[in-house]
Design a protein around this motif. Structure first.
Motif, PDB file in Angstrom:
ATOM      1  N   ASP A   1       0.651  -1.164  -0.028  1.00 22.11           N
ATOM      2  CA  ASP A   1       0.036   0.168  -0.191  1.00 22.11           C
ATOM      3  C   ASP A   1       1.014   1.421   0.191  1.00 22.11           C
ATOM      4  OD1 ASP A   1      -1.733   1.964   0.064  1.00 22.11           O
ATOM      5  OD2 ASP A   1      -2.969   1.065   2.104  1.00 22.11           O
ATOM      6  N   ASP A   2       0.969   1.865  -1.207  1.00 20.40           N
ATOM      7  CA  ASP A   2       1.801   3.158  -1.419  1.00 20.40           C
ATOM      8  C   ASP A   2       0.973   4.323  -1.374  1.00 20.40           C
ATOM      9  OD1 ASP A   2       0.431   2.971  -3.834  1.00 20.40           O
ATOM     10  OD2 ASP A   2       2.254   2.971  -5.035  1.00 20.40           O
ATOM     11  N   GLY A   3      -0.493   4.130  -0.785  1.00 19.44           N
ATOM     12  CA  GLY A   3      -1.332   5.068  -0.709  1.00 19.44           C
ATOM     13  C   GLY A   3      -2.128   5.427  -2.023  1.00 19.44           C
ATOM     14  N   GLN A   4      -1.553   4.770  -3.099  1.00 18.34           N
ATOM     15  CA  GLN A   4      -2.410   5.036  -4.620  1.00 18.34           C
ATOM     16  C   GLN A   4      -2.939   3.781  -5.151  1.00 18.34           C
ATOM     17  OE1 GLN A   4       0.305   7.192  -7.224  1.00 18.34           O
ATOM     18  NE2 GLN A   4       0.613   8.837  -5.462  1.00 18.34           N
ATOM     19  N   ASN A   5      -2.025   2.748  -5.017  1.00 17.32           N
ATOM     20  CA  ASN A   5      -2.394   1.477  -5.542  1.00 17.32           C
ATOM     21  C   ASN A   5      -2.192   0.027  -4.518  1.00 17.32           C
ATOM     22  OD1 ASN A   5      -2.210   2.460  -8.442  1.00 17.32           O
ATOM     23  ND2 ASN A   5      -0.216   2.822  -7.754  1.00 17.32           N
ATOM     24  N   PRO A   6      -3.284  -0.022  -3.560  1.00 18.54           N
ATOM     25  CA  PRO A   6      -3.199  -1.074  -2.321  1.00 18.54           C
ATOM     26  C   PRO A   6      -3.357  -2.255  -3.286  1.00 18.54           C
ATOM     27  CG  PRO A   6      -5.087   0.214  -2.169  1.00 18.54           C
ATOM     28  CD  PRO A   6      -4.380   1.000  -3.127  1.00 18.54           C
ATOM     29  N   GLU A   7      -2.461  -3.425  -2.868  1.00 18.18           N
ATOM     30  CA  GLU A   7      -3.043  -4.493  -3.457  1.00 18.18           C
ATOM     31  C   GLU A   7      -2.251  -5.738  -2.594  1.00 18.18           C
ATOM     32  OE1 GLU A   7      -2.625  -5.848  -7.973  1.00 18.18           O
ATOM     33  OE2 GLU A   7      -0.576  -5.758  -7.099  1.00 18.18           O
TER      34      GLU A   7
ATOM     35  N   ASP B   1      -8.377 -19.706   1.218  1.00 18.41           N
ATOM     36  CA  ASP B   1      -9.626 -19.116   0.372  1.00 18.41           C
ATOM     37  C   ASP B   1      -9.880 -17.894   0.336  1.00 18.41           C
ATOM     38  OD1 ASP B   1     -10.042 -22.135   0.142  1.00 18.41           O
ATOM     39  OD2 ASP B   1     -11.073 -22.205   2.087  1.00 18.41           O
ATOM     40  N   VAL B   2      -9.101 -17.067   1.287  1.00 14.18           N
ATOM     41  CA  VAL B   2      -9.438 -15.673   1.230  1.00 14.18           C
ATOM     42  C   VAL B   2      -8.309 -15.174   0.188  1.00 14.18           C
ATOM     43  CG1 VAL B   2      -9.111 -13.406   2.353  1.00 14.18           C
ATOM     44  CG2 VAL B   2     -10.151 -15.282   3.436  1.00 14.18           C
ATOM     45  N   VAL B   3      -7.187 -15.781  -0.115  1.00 18.97           N
ATOM     46  CA  VAL B   3      -6.096 -15.446  -0.739  1.00 18.97           C
ATOM     47  C   VAL B   3      -6.343 -15.561  -1.951  1.00 18.97           C
ATOM     48  CG1 VAL B   3      -3.734 -15.931  -1.465  1.00 18.97           C
ATOM     49  CG2 VAL B   3      -4.095 -15.662   1.040  1.00 18.97           C
ATOM     50  N   VAL B   4      -7.051 -16.681  -2.558  1.00 18.47           N
ATOM     51  CA  VAL B   4      -7.433 -17.087  -3.858  1.00 18.47           C
ATOM     52  C   VAL B   4      -8.318 -16.018  -4.310  1.00 18.47           C
ATOM     53  CG1 VAL B   4      -9.007 -18.633  -5.004  1.00 18.47           C
ATOM     54  CG2 VAL B   4      -7.278 -19.605  -3.608  1.00 18.47           C
ATOM     55  N   GLU B   5      -9.295 -15.405  -3.842  1.00 19.05           N
ATOM     56  CA  GLU B   5     -10.199 -14.342  -4.236  1.00 19.05           C
ATOM     57  C   GLU B   5      -9.527 -12.978  -4.057  1.00 19.05           C
ATOM     58  OE1 GLU B   5     -13.130 -15.059  -5.418  1.00 19.05           O
ATOM     59  OE2 GLU B   5     -12.556 -17.114  -5.012  1.00 19.05           O
ATOM     60  N   ALA B   6      -8.636 -12.842  -3.207  1.00 18.49           N
ATOM     61  CA  ALA B   6      -8.060 -11.322  -2.928  1.00 18.49           C
ATOM     62  C   ALA B   6      -6.715 -11.143  -3.590  1.00 18.49           C
ATOM     63  CB  ALA B   6      -8.033 -11.069  -1.475  1.00 18.49           C
ATOM     64  N   LEU B   7      -6.006 -11.796  -4.198  1.00 20.42           N
ATOM     65  CA  LEU B   7      -4.802 -11.657  -4.901  1.00 20.42           C
ATOM     66  C   LEU B   7      -5.244 -10.410  -6.008  1.00 20.42           C
ATOM     67  CD1 LEU B   7      -2.969 -14.740  -4.958  1.00 20.42           C
ATOM     68  CD2 LEU B   7      -2.129 -12.777  -3.656  1.00 20.42           C
ATOM     69  N   GLY B   8      -4.234  -9.775  -6.157  1.00 21.75           N
ATOM     70  CA  GLY B   8      -4.269  -8.574  -7.154  1.00 21.75           C
ATOM     71  C   GLY B   8      -4.358  -8.958  -8.631  1.00 21.75           C
ATOM     72  N   ASN B   9      -3.644 -10.081  -8.794  1.00 27.25           N
ATOM     73  CA  ASN B   9      -3.652 -10.140 -10.405  1.00 27.25           C
ATOM     74  C   ASN B   9      -3.999 -11.800 -10.616  1.00 27.25           C
ATOM     75  OD1 ASN B   9      -1.139 -12.239 -11.299  1.00 27.25           O
ATOM     76  ND2 ASN B   9      -0.477 -10.654  -9.901  1.00 27.25           N
TER      77      ASN B   9
END
Length: 148
Positions: free
Chosen positions: A37-43, A126-134
């Motif tokens: 999280d750089d304040g612009q592109n959290p992922e 299971d959360v990671v599978v849905e939340a990863l950024g790409n």
């Protein structure tokens, strides 16, 4: 040929090839990931990153995991690879990222991440599978989830 996961490259745009090594770090059904999280592109990201010139993928993997999570790892094994075309704002660069994904054992936390804007987080797979950024990271996390 390495499969493309994610956006189609824009016709006429020049992309710089960027090889990288990334890792899934399971412990039970929890996985160590990086919140960027750089304040612009959290992922939410898999720990890892670019392979420096002259550096082996495994050396890069150990370095990047330590920088982004503070953890040491052991026994990385290659799961596969994918390509993705993306803009990297931190480098002001359009990149063809060639991402090799590994699975390894998290060994020891040696301190906080040393790389700015990164936080190490343990999350349920299971959360990671849905939340990863790409989509490439999600693809390999789904494969791992089936084995845990």
């Amino acid at each position: 040929m390495i499969r493309r996961l994610g956006e189609t490259p824009e016709h006429g745009r020049r992309y710089t090839r960027r090889p990288g090594a990334y890792v899934l770090l399971p412990r039970g059904r929890q996985v160590l990931v990086t919140w960027y999280d750089d304040g612009q592109n959290p992922e939410l990201q898999l720990p890892g990153g670019g392979i420096d010139p002259g550096e082996s993928p495994i050396t890069a993997l150990h370095r990047e995991v330590f920088e982004e999570t503070g953890w040491s790892i052991s026994g990385p094994r290659r799961l596969g690879a994918f390509r993705r075309f993306t803009y990297m704002p931190e480098y002001d660069l359009w990149a063809e990222k060639v991402c090799t994904v590994y699975c390894a054992r998290p060994v020891q936390c040696k301190g906080p991440p040393t790389e700015e804007f990164h936080e190490a987080v343990w999350m349920d797979i299971d959360v990671v599978v849905e939340a990863l950024g790409n989509p490439g990271d999600r693809h390999f996390a789904k494969q791992l989830a089936r084995t845990l």
